[in-house]
Design an enzyme around this catalytic site. Sequence first.
Site, PDB file in Angstrom:
ATOM      1  N   SER A  19       9.721  32.949   1.573  1.00 49.54           N
ATOM      2  CA  SER A  19       9.609  30.964   2.365  1.00 49.54           C
ATOM      3  C   SER A  19       8.183  30.730   1.444  1.00 49.54           C
ATOM      4  O   SER A  19       7.074  30.805   1.406  1.00 49.54           O
ATOM      5  CB  SER A  19       9.867  30.488   3.717  1.00 49.54           C
TER       6      SER A  19
ATOM      7  N   GLU B 292      20.813  30.891  -1.161  1.00 52.71           N
ATOM      8  CA  GLU B 292      19.907  30.040  -0.256  1.00 52.71           C
ATOM      9  C   GLU B 292      19.436  29.693   0.119  1.00 52.71           C
ATOM     10  O   GLU B 292      18.567  29.487   0.912  1.00 52.71           O
ATOM     11  CB  GLU B 292      20.150  31.375   0.813  1.00 52.71           C
TER      12      GLU B 292
ATOM     13  N   GLY C 163      16.395  26.095   0.952  1.00 57.02           N
ATOM     14  CA  GLY C 163      16.423  25.133   2.446  1.00 57.02           C
ATOM     15  C   GLY C 163      15.612  24.272   1.540  1.00 57.02           C
ATOM     16  O   GLY C 163      16.420  23.273   1.310  1.00 57.02           O
ATOM     17  N   ARG C 164      13.931  24.474   2.280  1.00 57.30           N
ATOM     18  CA  ARG C 164      13.331  24.336   1.438  1.00 57.30           C
ATOM     19  C   ARG C 164      13.282  23.320  -0.211  1.00 57.30           C
ATOM     20  O   ARG C 164      13.131  21.348  -0.234  1.00 57.30           O
ATOM     21  CB  ARG C 164      11.801  24.895   1.758  1.00 57.30           C
TER      22      ARG C 164
ATOM     23  N   ARG D 166       4.198  22.223  11.182  1.00 59.43           N
ATOM     24  CA  ARG D 166       3.699  23.094  11.033  1.00 59.43           C
ATOM     25  C   ARG D 166       2.279  22.536  10.475  1.00 59.43           C
ATOM     26  O   ARG D 166       2.086  23.752  10.307  1.00 59.43           O
ATOM     27  CB  ARG D 166       4.997  22.626   9.395  1.00 59.43           C
TER      28      ARG D 166
ATOM     29  N   TYR E 150       1.270  26.444  11.148  1.00 64.18           N
ATOM     30  CA  TYR E 150       0.782  27.329   9.736  1.00 64.18           C
ATOM     31  C   TYR E 150       0.167  26.523   9.455  1.00 64.18           C
ATOM     32  O   TYR E 150      -0.550  27.240   8.180  1.00 64.18           O
ATOM     33  CB  TYR E 150       2.058  27.724   9.072  1.00 64.18           C
TER      34      TYR E 150
ATOM     35  N   CYS F 158      -1.668  15.185  24.227  1.00 60.20           N
ATOM     36  CA  CYS F 158      -2.917  16.117  24.729  1.00 60.20           C
ATOM     37  C   CYS F 158      -3.142  17.230  24.869  1.00 60.20           C
ATOM     38  O   CYS F 158      -2.968  17.776  25.351  1.00 60.20           O
ATOM     39  CB  CYS F 158      -3.407  15.745  26.421  1.00 60.20           C
ATOM     40  N   GLU F 159      -3.742  17.437  23.302  1.00 58.19           N
ATOM     41  CA  GLU F 159      -3.576  18.762  22.296  1.00 58.19           C
ATOM     42  C   GLU F 159      -4.678  19.116  21.405  1.00 58.19           C
ATOM     43  O   GLU F 159      -4.404  17.638  20.436  1.00 58.19           O
ATOM     44  CB  GLU F 159      -3.039  19.573  22.755  1.00 58.19           C
TER      45      GLU F 159
ATOM     46  N   TYR G  94      11.766  21.215   7.732  1.00 57.11           N
ATOM     47  CA  TYR G  94      11.164  22.452   8.803  1.00 57.11           C
ATOM     48  C   TYR G  94      10.422  21.211   9.319  1.00 57.11           C
ATOM     49  O   TYR G  94       9.658  21.468   9.945  1.00 57.11           O
ATOM     50  CB  TYR G  94      10.367  23.474   8.581  1.00 57.11           C
TER      51      TYR G  94
END
Length: 436
Positions: free
Chosen positions: A209, A289, A291-292, A329, A333, A360-361, A389
């Site tokens: 992808s 196929e 998608g993005r 994302r 990633y 909180c992260e 996505y």
Amino acid sequence: MLILKSHFKSRNGNLIIGELDVVELAKRFGTPLYVMDEQRIREKYRKFYAAFSSRWPSVLVCYALKANSNLAIAKILKSEGAGADVSSDNEMRIALQAGVPGTKMVFNGNHKSPSELKLAIENNVMINVDSFQELEAIEAITSKLKLRARISFRVNPDVQASTHPYIATGLRESKFGFDVASGQAFSAYRRALDMNNVEVVGMHANIGSQILEPEPFEEEARKLMALVVELKEKLNVFISVMDFGGGIGIPYKPEEKELDPNVVAERMVSVVKSVTEEKDLPKPTLMFEPGRYMVGDSGVLLTKVGYTKERPGIPTWIFIDAGMNALIRPALYGAYHHIEVANKLENKNDFEYNVGGPLCESGDFLGKNRKLAKVEQNDLVAVFDVGAYGLAMSNQHTAQSRPAVVLVNRNKAEIVRKRETFEDLTRLDQIPEWLK
Ligand code: LLP
């Protein structure tokens, strides 16, 4: 420097999607808000379809619902003539609801449950079989149902494509498909020939992808066509559907260039053409196929700045009302999504910021070291290229409601997915007797 893709405009410093001002959209629908541009989706579908159909007589573009499975989005693509690539029974149901017939669908995945296979078989969906055990399961289900299954094998052609390792799927060590090089893929076809209820129609691969170069697609076509020839010569099997999967990327960073589907089509179709002519094979249907490519750049995440915080020695933090809950994302990633202050597009991007979400992260940020216009409380921040996505991988970390989605069609805008409420978040929870 302000960089907007060609389907966006700026008016009085405000971002315009379709013909609508995002400041108005934020007032009307609230933030955080996913905004999808219908005309852009249609444009992308048409460009992709034309690239292949102008070069080959039979082409089917199956939109990969995993990128964005919103029903309205599925309907837009269906109305353009797209089929559907589905990876779960629920995606299959969404595509059916959108009006896509099972015969224009393909079912992908390495773990399809018996009930999912049954649904696919009953709707005459082509199944891209991923393992020997799945093939046996399909044979068992079809004999019980007294139905036939149209199948294709997902093969793994070991193609290197430069992308994030998590989304590179065509490499030999990936979990997907039947290995081509060792003869495993060939054996799968041979096994299927002995079965009574499966009809072998296709061959499938998906090499990854977010690929922005044409070479891997050409290599994929070469490797798959070599197997087609081998199957014809050794087993007299004719593959009538060549499903080359998805994977064409979109530019996320300002310096990235679009991969024109015409360039990919030219290379792939010439491989298919030369092999079929040379070996005197009938012309297969070419299937894709994407998608993005279809929906990625039509989506913008519109967020509002709650607070800003200066820290000596680092860029000022701005805190917006959406983070890794709405768009995972960047956290997952390290993905780059372009960010602009959507109500100050005409101001110079002279200030450096870190853009944090509300969770909180520490990993909850959508961008770091970004040059933006000077940010103040209540400014609108647009996060670009989130149509694929984005919401599809969103979550409810810290019990955050998922954002609403608005579809813009020129001067019209309507909610196509409601904002989650507290009731939505807690609806499925139950208190056991002993805690009551
Ligand atoms: N077909 C198959 C079998 C796939 O596995 C995928 C994506 C597609 C088609 C569509 O690929 P596309 O045209 O969208 O590249 N969550 C990641 C992307 C994972 C893609 C998984 N498979 C991300 O956010 O970048």
